[in-house]
Design an enzyme around this catalytic site. Structure first.
Site, PDB file in Angstrom:
ATOM      1  N   SER A 154       0.865  -1.190   0.000  1.00  0.00           N
ATOM      2  CA  SER A 154       0.000   0.000   0.000  1.00  0.00           C
ATOM      3  C   SER A 154       0.894   1.230   0.000  1.00  0.00           C
ATOM      4  O   SER A 154       2.065   1.146   0.406  1.00  0.00           O
ATOM      5  CB  SER A 154      -0.854   0.009   1.265  1.00  0.00           C
ATOM      6  OG  SER A 154      -1.467   1.266   1.465  1.00  0.00           O
ATOM      7  N   TYR A 167      -2.945  -1.491  10.327  1.00  0.00           N
ATOM      8  CA  TYR A 167      -2.834  -1.630   8.869  1.00  0.00           C
ATOM      9  C   TYR A 167      -1.484  -1.082   8.375  1.00  0.00           C
ATOM     10  O   TYR A 167      -0.762  -1.743   7.620  1.00  0.00           O
ATOM     11  CB  TYR A 167      -4.004  -0.885   8.216  1.00  0.00           C
ATOM     12  CG  TYR A 167      -4.093  -1.018   6.716  1.00  0.00           C
ATOM     13  CD1 TYR A 167      -4.738  -2.105   6.133  1.00  0.00           C
ATOM     14  CD2 TYR A 167      -3.538  -0.051   5.880  1.00  0.00           C
ATOM     15  CE1 TYR A 167      -4.825  -2.222   4.753  1.00  0.00           C
ATOM     16  CE2 TYR A 167      -3.633  -0.163   4.498  1.00  0.00           C
ATOM     17  CZ  TYR A 167      -4.272  -1.251   3.938  1.00  0.00           C
ATOM     18  OH  TYR A 167      -4.360  -1.362   2.570  1.00  0.00           O
TER      19      TYR A 167
HETATM   20  C1  BGC Z   1      -6.273   1.431   1.847  1.00  0.00           C
HETATM   21  C2  BGC Z   1      -7.438   2.286   1.375  1.00  0.00           C
HETATM   22  C3  BGC Z   1      -6.984   3.722   1.193  1.00  0.00           C
HETATM   23  C4  BGC Z   1      -5.707   3.823   0.385  1.00  0.00           C
HETATM   24  C5  BGC Z   1      -5.160   5.246   0.335  1.00  0.00           C
HETATM   25  C6  BGC Z   1      -5.117   1.611   0.902  1.00  0.00           C
HETATM   26  O1  BGC Z   1      -4.065   0.783   1.260  1.00  0.00           O
HETATM   27  O2  BGC Z   1      -6.684   0.074   1.937  1.00  0.00           O
HETATM   28  O3  BGC Z   1      -8.497   2.210   2.304  1.00  0.00           O
HETATM   29  O4  BGC Z   1      -8.010   4.456   0.531  1.00  0.00           O
HETATM   30  O5  BGC Z   1      -4.710   2.975   0.935  1.00  0.00           O
HETATM   31  O6  BGC Z   1      -5.154   5.864   1.598  1.00  0.00           O
END
Ligand code: BGC
Length: 269
Positions: A154, A167
């Site tokens: 991410s 996360y």
């Molecule tokens: C998340 C999303 C988020 C994006 C940008 C991703 O890794 O799962 O919920 O919109 O990152 O912030």
């Protein structure tokens, strides 16, 4: 020049929806047999719908239920795939969840669930995949590499994210897992990379795009001024898994419409 994954078998975790479904379809379009992994009976119908799209477009694959945070289920999934298809060539470690909470209110269960699926799940699947790659060895009729792993990370592997400590921690850790595996297995010709999506329009971030106010505030973070689509990630995954990307390993590639340029600094700082 053509992206070809013909004769190759790809396991895509969390492929019943969102980014995973986009990746599964792109890999199938490039010719791979795709294992559309989903976590439970609840997501079976969705997984079947993804597989139907794949087969209707001329592709091939199966659905497979497995909770990637459970060691026995992951081991069995790889055993079953190898006994049905002979081997595995590509793993896309995509399955991931968010359990958001203010840090002081975050429960151990929220922490463990996110780390269990997003990080331990990627460890378990990568371990089983690499064991199979090494058992098979290089087979030039499939690929010039011995195997390919793509971790779905991410933008939050580098952008801290208040309210999402579990996360962000899982994604930061994926970067070191990916680079360590690339280093450890480079000599075996196993390529390991990460794709770091920004805001992609999927169920995981529905709150950020489902109203026009939310979407316009989200777009303030994205210089390219559009939300991403699962196909944006799928196209890169197909390229990275292919021999066209044979010299790419140990790298995180951001697919985020410029989110990591920190758009808010365009008018401040
Ligand atoms: C998340 C999303 C988020 C994006 C940008 C991703 O890794 O799962 O919920 O919109 O990152 O912030």
């Amino acid at each position: 020049m053509e992206i070809s994954l013909r004769n190759q078998v790809a396991v895509v975790t969390g492929a019943s929806s969102g980014i995973g479904s986009g990746i599964a379809k792109s890999l199938a379009e490039a010719g791979a047999v795709v294992i559309v992994n989903h976590s439970s009976e609840r997501s079976f119908e969705e997984a079947k719908a993804v597989l139907k799209e794949i087969t209707e477009a001329g592709g091939n694959g199966i659905t497979y239920a497995c909770d990637v945070s459970k060691e026995d289920q992951v081991v069995k999934m790889f055993q079953d795939v190898v006994s049905q298809f002979g081997t595995v060539d590509i793993l896309v470690n995509n399955a991931g969840v968010q359990k958001d909470a203010k840090f002081t209110e975050m429960t151990l269960d929220q922490w463990n669930t996110v780390i269990g699926i997003n990080l331990t799940g990627q460890f378990l699947c990568a371990r089983e995949a690499i064991k199979e790659f090494l058992r098979r060895g290089i087979d030039p009729s499939r690929s010039i590499a011995c195997g390919k792993i793509i971790h779905i990370s991410s933008v939050h592997e580098i952008i801290p994210w208040a309210g999402h400590a579990n996360y962000a921690a899982s994604k930061g850790a994926i970067r070191m897992l990916m680079q360590t595996l690339a280093q450890e297995y480079g000599a075996d010709k196993i390529r390991v990379n990460s794709i770091c999506p920004g805001a992609i329009q999927t169920p995981i971030n529905k709150d950020a795009w489902s109203t026009s106010e939310a979407l316009s505030s989200l777009l303030n973070l994205i210089p390219y001024n559009r939300i991403g689509q699962p196909k944006d990630i799928g196209s890169l995954a197909a390229f990275l898994a292919s021999d066209l990307a044979d010299y790419i390993t140990g790298t995180s590639i951001f697919v985020d419409g410029g989110m990591t340029t920190f758009e808010s600094f365009s008018t401040g700082g």
